[in-house]
Design a protein around this motif. Structure first.
Motif, PDB file in Angstrom:
ATOM      1  N   UNK A 377       0.838  -1.206   0.000  1.00 48.38           N
ATOM      2  CA  UNK A 377       0.000   0.000   0.000  1.00 48.38           C
ATOM      3  C   UNK A 377       0.871   1.252   0.000  1.00 48.38           C
ATOM      4  N   UNK A 378       1.954   1.212   0.754  1.00 46.88           N
ATOM      5  CA  UNK A 378       2.861   2.360   0.788  1.00 46.88           C
ATOM      6  C   UNK A 378       3.522   2.626  -0.540  1.00 46.88           C
ATOM      7  N   UNK A 379       3.827   1.573  -1.254  1.00 49.55           N
ATOM      8  CA  UNK A 379       4.405   1.766  -2.581  1.00 49.55           C
ATOM      9  C   UNK A 379       3.400   2.402  -3.535  1.00 49.55           C
ATOM     10  N   UNK A 419       6.562 -15.611  -0.402  1.00 49.44           N
ATOM     11  CA  UNK A 419       6.488 -14.299   0.230  1.00 49.44           C
ATOM     12  C   UNK A 419       7.312 -13.282  -0.569  1.00 49.44           C
ATOM     13  N   UNK A 420       8.501 -13.688  -0.996  1.00 46.33           N
ATOM     14  CA  UNK A 420       9.337 -12.800  -1.817  1.00 46.33           C
ATOM     15  C   UNK A 420       8.644 -12.457  -3.124  1.00 46.33           C
ATOM     16  N   UNK A 421       8.028 -13.436  -3.740  1.00 43.59           N
ATOM     17  CA  UNK A 421       7.378 -13.174  -5.021  1.00 43.59           C
ATOM     18  C   UNK A 421       6.197 -12.225  -4.863  1.00 43.59           C
ATOM     19  N   UNK A 422       5.467 -12.336  -3.758  1.00 42.74           N
ATOM     20  CA  UNK A 422       4.353 -11.406  -3.518  1.00 42.74           C
ATOM     21  C   UNK A 422       4.870  -9.982  -3.356  1.00 42.74           C
ATOM     22  N   UNK A 423       6.006  -9.831  -2.674  1.00 44.04           N
ATOM     23  CA  UNK A 423       6.576  -8.494  -2.506  1.00 44.04           C
ATOM     24  C   UNK A 423       7.007  -7.916  -3.843  1.00 44.04           C
ATOM     25  N   UNK A 424       7.694  -8.722  -4.662  1.00 47.43           N
ATOM     26  CA  UNK A 424       8.127  -8.223  -5.973  1.00 47.43           C
ATOM     27  C   UNK A 424       6.933  -7.919  -6.874  1.00 47.43           C
ATOM     28  N   UNK A 425       5.903  -8.748  -6.804  1.00 48.62           N
ATOM     29  CA  UNK A 425       4.694  -8.471  -7.596  1.00 48.62           C
ATOM     30  C   UNK A 425       4.020  -7.197  -7.125  1.00 48.62           C
ATOM     31  N   UNK A 426       4.038  -6.953  -5.812  1.00 49.28           N
ATOM     32  CA  UNK A 426       3.466  -5.723  -5.280  1.00 49.28           C
ATOM     33  C   UNK A 426       4.213  -4.488  -5.756  1.00 49.28           C
ATOM     34  N   UNK A 427       5.529  -4.588  -5.834  1.00 48.39           N
ATOM     35  CA  UNK A 427       6.320  -3.460  -6.340  1.00 48.39           C
ATOM     36  C   UNK A 427       6.015  -3.205  -7.811  1.00 48.39           C
ATOM     37  N   UNK A 428       5.899  -4.285  -8.576  1.00 50.34           N
ATOM     38  CA  UNK A 428       5.590  -4.128  -9.998  1.00 50.34           C
ATOM     39  C   UNK A 428       4.209  -3.528 -10.192  1.00 50.34           C
TER      40      UNK A 428
END
Length: 548
Positions: A377-379, A419-428
């Motif tokens: 959300x912050x991103x 978990x890492x993939x969710x973070x990278x997908x969130x950034x994208x």
């Protein structure tokens, strides 16, 4: 956890919320839950109650500022300043009577305090180990300030801090340092003496500020010949008093004090501030989880008492909201993570293991669901050029050998790939163009390109990771660790690998970011010079590291 364990955990969590000093060292981990709860529930007044009489600061006959000063978490119009009164820091209670002490503070524009901007007072409560923090408001944005404390006739060392640029300000550059892992018993904090002299705006401490392990009378690898440490350091930290004494030992180090006085710190923990490789409420060894909460509560409280953290980070028993967000104008947004308190237990144990269904379970989390949503959300709301994530353990994939028989570290993000993939997908999804992860933990320095698909070296680079080496943990180290050949061949996205001690400097600019890996040749003997082992740049809008 069984229903009975869940009930006991609830009871112990409630007892831990009452955690205060006044309880002697108890091996509560071997007692019953009821006995442990009782030990923490009696004679525990809250800070500011009448049970703690006032101590006249004019009657303090020894310097109470032996642990120095610190500042942290710069905001655009305020600074947080910290100290802790301890005339005899290696003694339980710090050498002060069990009473509250009024401490005055001043913030000035100049080092000689001719132009004082703000002054006030704060109370050093015995319930918080006579620590003092003041959130000084009404300051100008993007400005350097100086601060000091007074107690009776004693004046603290002068600290230097700064405020952040105003929201929306178009700041041209920001210089930061990243540090981690400072085992007192492994050597001197020489890196901090050099860091104190660097021209940086802020220091990010990425975890393992102290270690719970025993420290011998000679200081371990420091091998003191001119003094002896008290016997109570030669045991593992378990109780609140243990952790407080350990912070006093670390903060008595002159090089660490110099770095804190020179720069504001933004801190987050890893595991050793509590216990090696714990995961959420799961301890390293076979201690019942509900009893581990008592130890975690003691560790978290001592952490807050001894770090320059603002009021929202004050813990409640074994819970502490450490993840938070800082901004420096439109140049940088920092999302500081806690990858220890909410994570799933490590798969297959906590070492290097062959990945499998357990580690690759999509339900596994490094951050917990709430923190993960907060991050993404912050991103989405960010308008910063650089979105920087200071956190604890290696984010990029890190195979140990260049064959199909590779293993991965189950304590790092490799043990939590979904978990890492969710973070990278969130950034994208948020349109983050310039993602940078800052990492500690591993006692070496790395520079990684973050790939959309780590299985495909040709896949798109989506960010960078700067891993700082340790300040002292692991002793002297080497330029090329024993596994250098295997790791560099196994991970084509790895651009730099060095095993010396030191810190990382990162300069963020509107067009590019630069990372300099600063190292010292030795920490088992004091005074080693600092050199730059390697430097890299990454362009804004074009992620990927190239040698500078």
């Amino acid at each position: 956890m069984t229903p009975d364990q869940s009930t006991r955990a609830t009871e112990l969590r409630a007892a831990a919320r009452l955690l205060e000093p006044g309880v002697g060292r108890r091996r509560f981990l071997t007692g019953t839950a009821a006995a442990a709860a009782l030990a923490f529930a009696v004679n525990l007044p809250a800070a500011g109650t009448a049970s703690a009489a006032e101590v006249d600061a004019r009657r303090i006959t020894e310097d109470p500022f032996t642990l120095g000063v610190a500042s942290g978490d710069p905001h655009p119009a305020s600074v947080l300043i910290w100290t802790r009164l301890a005339p005899r820091p290696y003694e339980p209670g710090g050498g002060l009577p069990r009473g509250r002490v009024e401490v005055r503070w001043e913030v000035a524009r100049d080092e000689r305090f001719r132009r004082i901007e703000r002054r006030g007072s704060a109370t050093a409560h015995p319930e918080f180990a006579h620590s003092v923090r003041a959130e000084v408001r009404g300051l100008d944005s993007d400005r350097r300030y100086y601060y000091r404390f007074r107690a009776g006739s004693w004046t603290s060392p002068v600290g230097r801090t700064r405020t952040a640029p105003a929201p929306g300000a178009r700041t041209s550059s920001l210089a930061l340092a990243a540090v981690s892992c400072q085992a007192y018993h492994d050597g001197y904090f020489t890196a901090y003496r050099h860091l104190a002299a660097e021209d940086v705006d802020v220091v990010f401490h990425l975890g393992d500020y102290l270690y719970e392990y025993a420290v011998t009378a000679t200081g371990g690898a420091r091998d003191y010949t001119d003094r002896r440490l008290p016997a109570h350091y030669n045991r593992e930290t378990v109780t609140l008093e243990d952790y407080r004494l350990r912070y006093a030992l670390y903060k008595s180090d002159p090089d660490l004090r110099a770095a804190h006085a020179a720069h504001p710190f933004v801190v987050t923990w890893d595991d050793h501030e509590t216990e090696n490789n714990y995961a959420g409420g799961t301890p390293e060894n076979d201690v019942p989880p509900e009893e581990f909460l008592l130890r975690r509560a003691a560790a978290y409280r001592a952490y807050w008492e001894n770090q320059p953290l603002r009021t929202p980070q004050r813990p409640t028993g074994p819970d502490m909201r450490l993840y938070r967000r800082l901004t420096f104008g439109r140049l940088a947004q920092f999302d500081i993570l806690d990858t220890r308190q909410y994570r799933s237990d490590q798969a297959y144990g906590d070492g290097w293991r062959t990945p499998g269904p357990e580690s690759e379970d999509p339900a596994r989390t490094m951050t917990g669901a709430a923190q993960e949503r907060w991050l993404t959300d912050g991103w989405r709301a960010s308008n910063a050029t650089w979105n920087v994530v200071p956190q604890q353990v290696t984010f990029a994939r890190r195979r140990d050998v260049p064959t199909d028989a590779f293993k991965l570290s189950m304590d790092s993000w490799d043990g939590y790939p979904a978990s890492r993939q969710r973070v990278l997908a969130g950034a994208e999804a948020a349109g983050v163009d310039n993602l940078m992860v800052l990492t500690g933990d591993v006692h070496v320095s790395y520079a990684f390109d973050l790939k959309k698909d780590f299985d495909d070296p040709a896949s798109r680079t989506v960010g960078t990771e700067i891993v700082t080496t340790s300040v002292s943990s692991g002793k002297d180290g080497a330029d090329r660790p024993a596994n250098w050949e295997n790791q560099t061949r196994a991970n084509p996205h790895l651009k730099h690998y060095n095993g010396r001690r030191g810190y990382a400097l990162v300069t963020l600019g509107a067009q590019q970011a630069r990372a300099d890996f600063r190292t010292v040749a030795a920490v088992t003997t004091p005074g080693a010079p600092v050199t730059t082992a390697a430097s890299f740049v990454t362009e804004a809008g074009n992620p990927g590291l190239t040698p500078a």
